[in-house]
Design an enzyme around this catalytic site. Structure first.
Site, short mmCIF file in Angstrom:
data_model
loop_
_atom_site.label_atom_id
_atom_site.label_comp_id
_atom_site.label_asym_id
_atom_site.label_seq_id
_atom_site.Cartn_x
_atom_site.Cartn_y
_atom_site.Cartn_z
CE LYS A 161 -7.05 -2.62 6.80
NZ LYS A 161 -7.30 -1.17 6.74
CE LYS A 210 -4.57 -0.05 0.25
NZ LYS A 210 -5.17 -0.92 1.29
N GLY A 265 -3.67 -4.18 6.11
CA GLY A 265 -2.64 -3.82 7.08
C GLY A 265 -3.00 -2.52 7.77
CB SER A 297 -0.87 -0.03 1.26
OG SER A 297 -1.60 1.16 1.38
CE LYS A 357 -4.04 3.74 2.09
NZ LYS A 357 -5.23 3.12 2.70
CG ASP A 412 -7.74 2.01 0.57
OD1 ASP A 412 -8.93 2.40 0.68
OD2 ASP A 412 -7.12 1.47 1.51
CD GLU A 429 -8.57 -1.24 0.52
OE1 GLU A 429 -7.62 -1.44 -0.28
OE2 GLU A 429 -8.44 -1.30 1.76
CG ASP A 476 -10.32 -1.42 4.92
OD1 ASP A 476 -10.67 -1.74 6.07
OD2 ASP A 476 -9.18 -0.94 4.71
#
Ligand code: OSB
Ligand code: MG
Length: 374
Positions: free
Chosen positions: A266, A164, A294, A138, A166, A191, A217, A242
């Site tokens: 998670k 991934k 994570g 990420s 952000k 995400d 995400e 998520d």
């Protein structure tokens, strides 16, 4: 477990991140982390790491609320329940609403203790079957697009199987466009950490369909399962939830409404292994791929994520990556390392399978408290 639980030791440690991590909800430069250690009456112990953050921006919990929940409510309920094994912990704590990260930190420590006393690796004890897990990374928001592309270059060179990035409003399509231009064929996802709204942002999210992303995400707010379903009908790209999935019930609702086609699990967000396992079984039954998320964990949390990722439904690369991406020196030995093909081998040692570096933890401890369970 061989004997009853005797006490819980809490520590807050402080660890600076090697580089700041920025999401749509803010920037983290150092972590305050709650380490949970449980002891049984024979002196055996197990470790958990509570993933609650410094601020209530990802969800409602923080390290401070988790500390209070653990000492004031979780410890007394556990003492009264006299659980015989780790699988009974979540039921024993069911009276406490939410506060799942607090519960998960304690439950994880009891799973480690149980696996250690049974002299078996934790990943086998929870029913894991994968001897090697697939890893992605990420990558946080960067100050410039060049910095983002540089970071991605290094991660790909290390062998990670999925990148991934952000995103947030106004830092989305142009970032994805730049990444795709330089890396036409990598496995790429984004995400948003709930930064978008269905009323105003559907058109910009639809534009992401042009970039062959494996998933988007958590575009919308955590409670908006119905709106995610509406959005998924507008998108070709699979939505992965998520923040929205904190329980098996949420997973079932999301699936029934077709609000997502992938689930990120998670341990902390869902309240521990029992709920995480229930979600992964449900997802597997309904052909929903899952992967392990994570929370910028130190080594103990990272080791638990590795164990979780060995469950059969975890077919997609997770956000479980090498210790060296986060820390100058981790709190476990050896640190988590990732192979050239972007995998981590499930450890052969008992419990979490990594040695906890107690001297290192002592050196970075800023607060401690012990609660007796009697
Ligand atoms: O949404 O997955 C997330 C970090 C903190 C809070 C939420 C998230 C993240 C990450 C980082 O994406 C994952 C990691 O590298 O640990
Ligand atoms: Mg996420």
């Amino acid at each position: 477990m061989k004997s009853q639980l005797e006490r819980i030791e809490l520590r807050e440690i402080e660890l600076p991140l090697k580089s700041p991590f920025e999401t749509s909800f803010g920037r983290t430069t150092r972590r305050r982390i709650l380490i949970v250690r449980v002891f049984d009456k024979d002196g055996a112990s197990g470790y958990g790491e509570c993933v609650a953050a410094e601020n209530p921006f990802y969800n409602h919990e923080t390290i401070d609320t988790a500390w209070l929940m653990t000492t004031k409510y979780i410890a007394p309920l556990l003492a009264a329940a006299r659980v015989e094994n780790a699988a009974q912990v979540s039921e024993a704590l069911a009276q406490i609403r939410e506060n799942r990260m607090a519960k998960a930190g304690v439950e994880a420590a009891i799973w480690d203790l149980e696996a250690k006393t049974l002299q078996t690796p934790l990943w086998k004890q929870i029913g894991g079957t994968r001897e090697e897990i697939n890893c992605g990374v990420s990558v946080g928001l960067q100050d410039t697009t060049e910095a983002l592309l540089d970071k991605i270059t290094r991660e790909i060179e290390s062998g990670y199987q999925r990148i991934k990035i952000k995103i947030k409003p106004k830092k989305d399509v142009q970032l994805v466009e730049a990444v795709r231009k330089q890396f036409p064929s990598i496995t790429l996802s984004v995400d948003a950490n709930s930064a978008y709204q269905i009323e105003t942002d559907t058109s910009v999210l639809k534009r992401l369909d042009d970039y062959n992303l494996v998933m988007i995400e958590q575009p919308l707010a955590p409670g908006d399962i119905v709106d995610h379903a509406k959005l998924q009908r507008e998108l070709k790209t699979p939505i992965c939830l998520d923040e929205s999935i904190v329980s098996l019930t949420n997973a079932r609702h999301a699936h029934e409404l077709d609000a997502c086609r992938i689930i990120n699990i998670k341990l902390g967000r869902v309240g521990g292994y029992v709920e995480a396992k229930a979600i992964q079984s449900f997802a597997q039954e309904h052909d929903l791929p899952v992967w392990c998320g994570g929370m910028l964990e130190a080594g103990i949390g990272r080791a638990h994520n590795i164990a979780l990722s060995t469950l059969p439904g975890f077919t997609l690369p997770g956000d479980v990556s090498a210790s060296e991406r986060y820390w100058e020196e981790d709190i476990i030995e050896p640190p988590v390392t990732v192979s050239r093909k972007g995998t981590i081998k499930a450890p052969i040692g008992h419990g979490i399978g990594y040695e906890v570096n107690e001297a290192r933890i002592e050196a970075v401890t800023v607060k401690r408290e012990t609660v007796r369970l009697e």
